[in-house]
Write a protein that holds these residues in place. Structure first.
Motif, PDB file in Angstrom:
ATOM      1  N   HIS A  28       0.815  -1.217   0.000  1.00  0.00           N
ATOM      2  CA  HIS A  28       0.000   0.000   0.000  1.00  0.00           C
ATOM      3  C   HIS A  28       0.851   1.270   0.000  1.00  0.00           C
ATOM      4  CE1 HIS A  28      -3.899  -1.960   0.476  1.00  0.00           C
ATOM      5  NE2 HIS A  28      -3.314  -2.795   1.324  1.00  0.00           N
ATOM      6  N   GLY A  29       2.042   1.223   0.635  1.00  0.00           N
ATOM      7  CA  GLY A  29       2.878   2.406   0.713  1.00  0.00           C
ATOM      8  C   GLY A  29       2.276   3.482   1.604  1.00  0.00           C
ATOM      9  N   LYS A  36       4.859   2.522  -3.121  1.00  0.00           N
ATOM     10  CA  LYS A  36       3.949   1.391  -3.277  1.00  0.00           C
ATOM     11  C   LYS A  36       4.655   0.231  -3.978  1.00  0.00           C
ATOM     12  CE  LYS A  36      -0.400   3.994  -3.502  1.00  0.00           C
ATOM     13  NZ  LYS A  36      -1.615   4.268  -4.307  1.00  0.00           N
TER      14      LYS A  36
END
Length: 393
Positions: A28-29, A36
């Motif tokens: 997801h970062g 990401k």
């Protein structure tokens, strides 16, 4: 060890959860700070995995040094030698070789800095191999920045999981393993001096393994946060473990000296003269004095589990607590009593010793008895040295 044991299952759970959470965060970062589709956090968590039974905050935070140094030094050397020229290729290869030579030497030679050496080798080498630098290009600082961010996230992730799922504190496991080693030593000694047991034990290495485990767990206990507890008595604990190791060596030497045909390692018959010695009423005094000393040390070993400033206590056989340092047994001269008992048994056992020429001293009955009785005195001295250290602490 048993692959299905609770300790290994807990270790597998902690490692798996750290890696999976690393993949989740990397997937997801977080804005522009954590990119990401980023597997670096999970990969770093693999490097952080440890066989430690407790949460080792100091060790994990110390890993930051290896990661940052490896990344920065690797990028710096790459910026100096990684040019797309023939001399750049040669310099880069030489730099990579000597960097790994140094860091892997640290990894396999130093018990203290071995983990640091592994991280320096891994993260330094990955930055050495970033490809060659085209002419006119500029140094990109985003690579090292994101690498360090990923590593810091991974380290704090591992610390969080360890704190959440650690089965207990290192000091607790150290005390339990130490007690188990003492129990195993007493059991082996019971078999050795039992007149109804005609064979010595087969050497399996279990006792030595327990002592080694207790020593390594003592290091974990020394590094754990103690918070409101009294400081871990590391030097005293190491001396107690060394006492167990010395007692094991003394007992093993005695077993080899009184075994027929020199097969003590696999279990063998006790010699005739030693069995005669064990059946003497005077020998029971020697055994009793030695066991009284062991019982006294068992009470003193409570000092490692004692975590407050209150007086050190132990329990009687009836379960009543008492002040260990006020125990009258501490003032008893066990060695003098044992020497008197040895003189008594020597006067009685001499008539049972068969006289005659022997090929070696190992088969001479007088030598066997003398060595065994000296070994009992040696064990008494080893226990007494540990007792004095605990009292003086």
């Amino acid at each position: 060890s048993d692959v299905c044991s609770s300790d290994l299952a807990n270790l597998a759970l902690r490692g798996s959860l750290s890696i999976l959470l690393g993949f989740l965060i990397g997937y997801h970062g977080y804005y522009g700070v954590i990119p990401k589709n980023n597997a670096a956090i999970a990969i770093t968590a693999v490097f952080m995995m440890s066989s430690s039974v407790s949460a080792s905050i100091a060790k994990n935070l110390g890993s930051v040094q290896g990661v940052v140094l490896g990344t920065v030094v690797g990028r710096l050397v790459w910026s100096l030698t990684g040019w797309c020229t023939w001399w750049g290729y040669i310099l880069l290869c030489l730099s990579l070789f000597f960097w790994n030579l140094l860091t892997l030497y640290i990894r396999f030679d130093s018990p203290t800095y071995g983990g640091l050496g592994l991280l320096l080798a891994a993260f330094g080498s990955s930055n050495f191999l970033a490809g060659c630098i085209p002419d006119g290009s500029k140094f990109d600082t985003s690579g090292p920045y994101f690498t360090i961010i990923n590593v810091i996230v991974a380290i704090f992730l591992v610390i969080f999981v360890d704190l959440l799922l650690a089965p207990g504190r290192g000091s607790m496991f150290a005390c339990e393993t130490f007690r188990e080693a003492v129990k195993n030593l007493r059991k082996s000694l019971d078999e050795l001096v039992d007149p109804t047991e005609t064979k010595v034990r087969a050497k399996s290495g279990k006792l030595q393994g327990l002592i080694s485990s207790a020593q390594s767990l003592g290091v974990e206990a020394w590094n754990e946060p103690r918070y409101w507890r009294t400081p871990w008595r590391n030097a005293l604990y190491e001396q107690a473990c060394q006492t167990l190791a010395d007692l094991r060596v003394t007992m093993t030497a005695m077993e080899y000296s009184i075994t027929e045909a020199g097969v003590a390692a696999h279990g063998g018959e006790k010699t005739k003269i030693f069995l005669t010695l064990l059946q003497k009423p005077e020998f029971q005094q020697i055994k009793g004095i030695l066991y009284q000393k062991f019982d006294l040390l068992d009470a003193l070993y409570n000092i490692f589990e004692h975590e407050t400033s209150e007086p050190l206590t132990a329990e009687t056989h009836e379960g009543r607590p008492y002040d260990v340092m006020a125990d009258p047994r501490l003032r008893r001269n066990y060695r003098a009593n044992m020497e008197a008992a040895i003189k008594s048994v020597m006067a009685d056992i001499n008539s049972a010793i068969e006289e005659g020429p022997e090929d070696t001293l190992e088969t001479d009955q007088a030598c066997q008895i003398s060595f065994c009785l000296s070994a009992f005195l040696m064990m008494m001295d080893q226990l007494d040295s540990c007792q004095q250290a605990i009292i003086s602490d």
